[in-house]
Design an enzyme around this catalytic site. Structure first.
Site, short mmCIF file in Angstrom:
data_model
loop_
_atom_site.label_atom_id
_atom_site.label_comp_id
_atom_site.label_asym_id
_atom_site.label_seq_id
_atom_site.Cartn_x
_atom_site.Cartn_y
_atom_site.Cartn_z
N ASN A 48 -1.72 1.87 6.13
CA ASN A 48 -0.92 0.70 5.71
C ASN A 48 -0.73 -0.15 6.94
OD1 ASN A 48 -0.54 1.87 3.28
ND2 ASN A 48 1.66 2.23 3.52
N GLY A 49 -0.78 -1.47 6.77
CA GLY A 49 -0.53 -2.35 7.91
C GLY A 49 -1.77 -3.17 8.23
N TRP B 17 -3.08 -2.52 -1.46
CA TRP B 17 -2.86 -3.96 -1.64
C TRP B 17 -3.70 -4.62 -0.55
CZ3 TRP B 17 -0.96 -8.12 1.20
CH2 TRP B 17 -0.64 -9.27 0.46
N ARG C 141 3.57 -0.22 -4.95
CA ARG C 141 3.34 -0.69 -3.58
C ARG C 141 2.00 -1.42 -3.43
NH1 ARG C 141 7.92 -0.75 -0.78
NH2 ARG C 141 9.04 1.18 -0.97
N LYS D 296 10.71 -15.88 -10.71
CA LYS D 296 10.52 -14.79 -11.67
C LYS D 296 9.39 -15.14 -12.63
CE LYS D 296 12.02 -12.29 -10.01
NZ LYS D 296 12.79 -12.09 -8.83
N GLU E 13 5.80 -15.29 -10.90
CA GLU E 13 5.21 -14.06 -10.36
C GLU E 13 4.79 -13.07 -11.44
OE1 GLU E 13 7.72 -11.75 -7.72
OE2 GLU E 13 9.48 -12.18 -8.91
N CYS F 90 0.86 -1.18 0.00
CA CYS F 90 0.00 0.00 0.00
C CYS F 90 0.90 1.24 0.00
CB CYS F 90 -0.93 0.11 1.19
SG CYS F 90 -2.05 -1.26 1.41
N GLU G 56 15.22 -19.02 -8.17
CA GLU G 56 14.96 -17.62 -8.55
C GLU G 56 14.33 -17.56 -9.95
OE1 GLU G 56 14.70 -14.95 -7.07
OE2 GLU G 56 14.99 -13.35 -8.52
N HIS H 42 14.12 -38.09 -6.66
CA HIS H 42 13.51 -38.64 -5.45
C HIS H 42 12.01 -38.33 -5.37
CE1 HIS H 42 17.38 -39.92 -3.89
NE2 HIS H 42 17.87 -38.75 -4.27
N LYS I 16 5.24 -4.41 -4.18
CA LYS I 16 6.64 -4.33 -3.75
C LYS I 16 6.63 -4.01 -2.27
CE LYS I 16 10.93 -3.74 -5.62
NZ LYS I 16 11.45 -4.95 -6.27
C1 F6R Z 1 10.32 -11.35 -5.95
C2 F6R Z 1 10.37 -10.36 -4.90
C3 F6R Z 1 10.01 -10.78 -3.52
C4 F6R Z 1 10.92 -10.07 -2.51
C5 F6R Z 1 10.45 -10.40 -1.08
C6 F6R Z 1 11.38 -9.78 -0.05
O1 F6R Z 1 10.70 -10.83 -7.17
O2 F6R Z 1 10.67 -9.22 -5.12
O3 F6R Z 1 10.06 -12.15 -3.37
O4 F6R Z 1 12.23 -10.50 -2.71
O5 F6R Z 1 9.17 -9.91 -0.88
O6 F6R Z 1 11.46 -8.40 -0.21
P1 F6R Z 1 12.64 -7.57 0.39
O7 F6R Z 1 13.89 -7.98 -0.28
O8 F6R Z 1 12.28 -6.14 0.15
O9 F6R Z 1 12.70 -7.91 1.85
#
Ligand code: F6R
Length: 607
Positions: free
Chosen positions: A100-101, A74, A27, A484, A487, A2, A480, A503, A602
């Protein structure tokens, strides 16, 4: 998670708030809204969907005034609908707030308020706060806010306005970031520094349980007992150009393409005269030599960087290292004793799970080293020492450049400790540094293949399942790559350590499933080849990430992406680049919004 913006001044609040929201949309983008006091009257506009929907609404029904709050959401409690969007107001529309929260005791508070006759319009936890304000307000706005935040359990960053006080904007925080920006005849509130770029350079970071009272010409700060406090002024250094797309279609692509420059920048800042410099870190060599165990904790992509970091720290510094997922670490009563160091990795520095893990460590009296991309973040401020990963602002929701900056910072940190402990010779460290210096050019070579990777993406974009396999240093790369892809393209993808695949998971293989195998030349190459054979004999489609010049791999592969050779321990940096590009182009093929993937945001500031 958010975004919040608040404004008081002489400008038209709607335009300031909308620019701020645009910068914060990464956000959260389920819904958005603004609340403005216009001619003494509270006016709210909000809409389900992305910011564009709110912009359209404001074109149909404009609102102007010089004080306002805004939010991009969010969803946590309540679906992403217009009535759950922020701002929320009390029944008389005398107060409006954005939040937020998560308010953890909202259910009890709501029940009490309903019994007392308060009528709720939404399913959010947030709405209790605004009714509580209306209940406890007795002529003094600040006092009412202080009273109410002391009743709340959980986390919040709040921006609040009231029709009773059209000259006052109030902010309060616990657990979620909130920043006050100081201007000339105007002041700002924001959950994130990016919203303030170009508006002011002077800011104050609120700490937990602090309240900021913003008037046009004055700022004052209080704690939650009502005591006035003095805050330290800080200066923003981020330039507006660091947060634009620089001609790229998406932030994600811009950030992928930036990676060689990011590595060069880290090298420039951390290496002088072939020596690694972390001397600004106030931990003391005596302590660092004594550290007998390291616990890395992080979430998502940062956790994957931690998995790579474990290899580096154990290999170079010979310190036993464990890697935990933050949300698990906190709740498993970990054994922490003696000279244990925690490394908390977080791009944003605001991830609630990672903050909780850090606090758990501090409650057990161990030191914490924060590895962050934001030196003013909560994790940076609460850690005993901080490494800035120097990636610059990362706006794409899918982390790319921060990941490689985290790995390289861990690589240098591990070498640094190795030198302090004499576990590696000076010459050996210098060789590793040289390998690192060669990386930007190698990554440039991979980026030049982006058209080829785009073609490959077209070929495989319709597939509904992908498997990623890697071993040793590159099993985190497989994790990773799978993250990617899932998501941003919403394709089911999963990753395994290639040796573990037989396994059980190998049962998933049939002629329809693409299996992306990281098989660059190195110590485990022969073992990886055997694992690929196992997939091939079950008719899996094989896409390999292989070392340039490896012609024989073609026999095993349906498609190959070649990368330049580097040393094993740096190969995760090189090998992840084609996987980032592949994920990006597959998502584009499928028409997904790569910078704002569904259900994500994010910086995950709730647990
Ligand atoms: C994936 C991604 C998330 C963050 C995770 C941790 O592309 O961005 O998996 O890596 O939410 O976020 P940070 O690094 O900000 O603690």
């Amino acid at each position: 998670m958010c975004g919040i913006v608040g404004y008081i001044g002489n400008k038209s609040a709607d335009s300031v708030l909308l620019v701020g929201l645009e910068r914060l949309e990464y956000r959260g983008y389920d819904s958005a809204g603004i609340g403005i006091i216009e001619d003494g009257e509270m006016t709210i506009r909000k809409r389900e969907g992305k910011l564009k929907a709110l912009n359209d609404l404001l074109r149909e029904m404009p609102v102007s005034g010089n004080i306002g709050i805004a939010h991009t959401r969010w969803a946590t409690h309540g679906e992403p609908t217009t009535h759950n969007a922020h701002p929320h107001t009390d029944s008389q529309k005398k107060f409006a707030l954005v939040h937020n929260g998560i308010i953890e005791n909202y259910a009890e508070l709501k029940e009490e308020l309903i019994k007392e006759g308060y009528i709720f319009q939404s399913e959010t936890d947030t709405e209790v706060i605004v009714h509580l304000l209306s209940k406890h307000y007795k002529d003094n706005f600040e006092q009412a806010v202080i009273k109410v935040i002391n009743l709340l359990e959980g986390s919040f960053a709040l921006a609040i306005i009231s029709e009773y006080h059209p000259d006052t904007l109030i902010g309060a925080r616990r657990g979620s970031p909130l920043i006050v920006g100081k201007g000339k005849g105007e002041n700002f509130l924001a959950s994130d520094i990016h919203a303030l770029v170009n508006l002011t350079k002077t800011v104050y970071y609120l700490e937990d349980n602090e309240i900021a009272v913003l008037k046009r010409e004055r700022l004052s700060f209080f704690n939650n007992t009502g005591k006035s406090i003095k805050k330290e002024e800080k200066h923003i250094t981020i330039e507006a150009k660091a947060i634009d797309k620089a001609g790229h279609e998406h932030f994600m692509l811009k950030e992928i393409m930036e990676q060689p420059r990011i590595i060069s920048n880290i090298i420039e800042k951390r290496i002088r005269d072939n020596k690694i410099h972390f001397s600004h870190i106030p931990m003391g060599n005596e302590y660092l030599v004594r550290v007998g165990r390291i616990i890395i904790q992080a979430a998502g992509t940062s956790w994957h960087a931690g998995l790579v970091g474990k290899f580096m720290i154990e290999e170079f510094a010979r310190v036993h290292t464990e890697v935990d997922i933050s949300s698990e670490f906190r709740y498993r009563n970990p054994v922490i004793e003696g000279d244990t160091l925690m490394i908390a990795i977080s791009q944003s520095g605001e991830t609630a799970d990672t903050i909780a893990g850090l606090r758990e460590a501090k409650s057990k009296f161990i030191k914490v080293l924060g590895l962050v991309n934001n030196k003013e973040s909560t994790i940076a401020r609460e850690s005993d020492a901080v490494i800035d990963i120097l990636a610059g602002p990362e706006i794409g929701v899918a982390s790319t450049k921060a990941y490689i900056a985290q790995i390289i910072s861990l690589f240098l940190w591990a070498l640094y400790i190795a030198r302090i402990k004499w576990s590696l010779k000076k010459e050996t460290v210098e060789q590793y540094i040289q390998e690192l210096k060669d990386l930007p050019d190698k990554i440039e070579q991979i980026l030049k293949q982006k058209d080829k990777i785009e073609k490959l993406a077209k070929k495989y974009a319709a597939k509904n399942n992908f498997i990623f396999l890697g071993r040793s240093y590159n099993y985190p790369t497989a994790f990773e790559g799978a993250l990617k892809l899932k998501e941003i393209s919403y394709i089911h993808s999963t990753a395994y350590q290639a040796g573990e695949f037989k396994h059980g998971p190998i049962a998933l293989i049939d002629a329809t499933v693409p299996v992306i195998c990281i098989v660059t030349k190195g110590e485990i190459y022969p073992k990886m080849l055997s694992n690929i054979q196992e997939v091939k004999s079950r008719k899996g489609i094989i896409i390999t990430i292989a070392t340039e010049g490896d012609e024989s791999i073609k026999k095993l592969s349906d498609d190959v992406i070649y990368v330049p050779q580097t040393i094993d321990i740096l190969s995760p940096v090189v090998n992840v680049i084609p996987l980032q590009l592949l994920a990006y182009y597959i998502a584009i093929q499928r028409g997904a919004d790569v910078d704002q993937p569904r259900n994500l945001a994010k910086s995950v500031t709730v647990e």
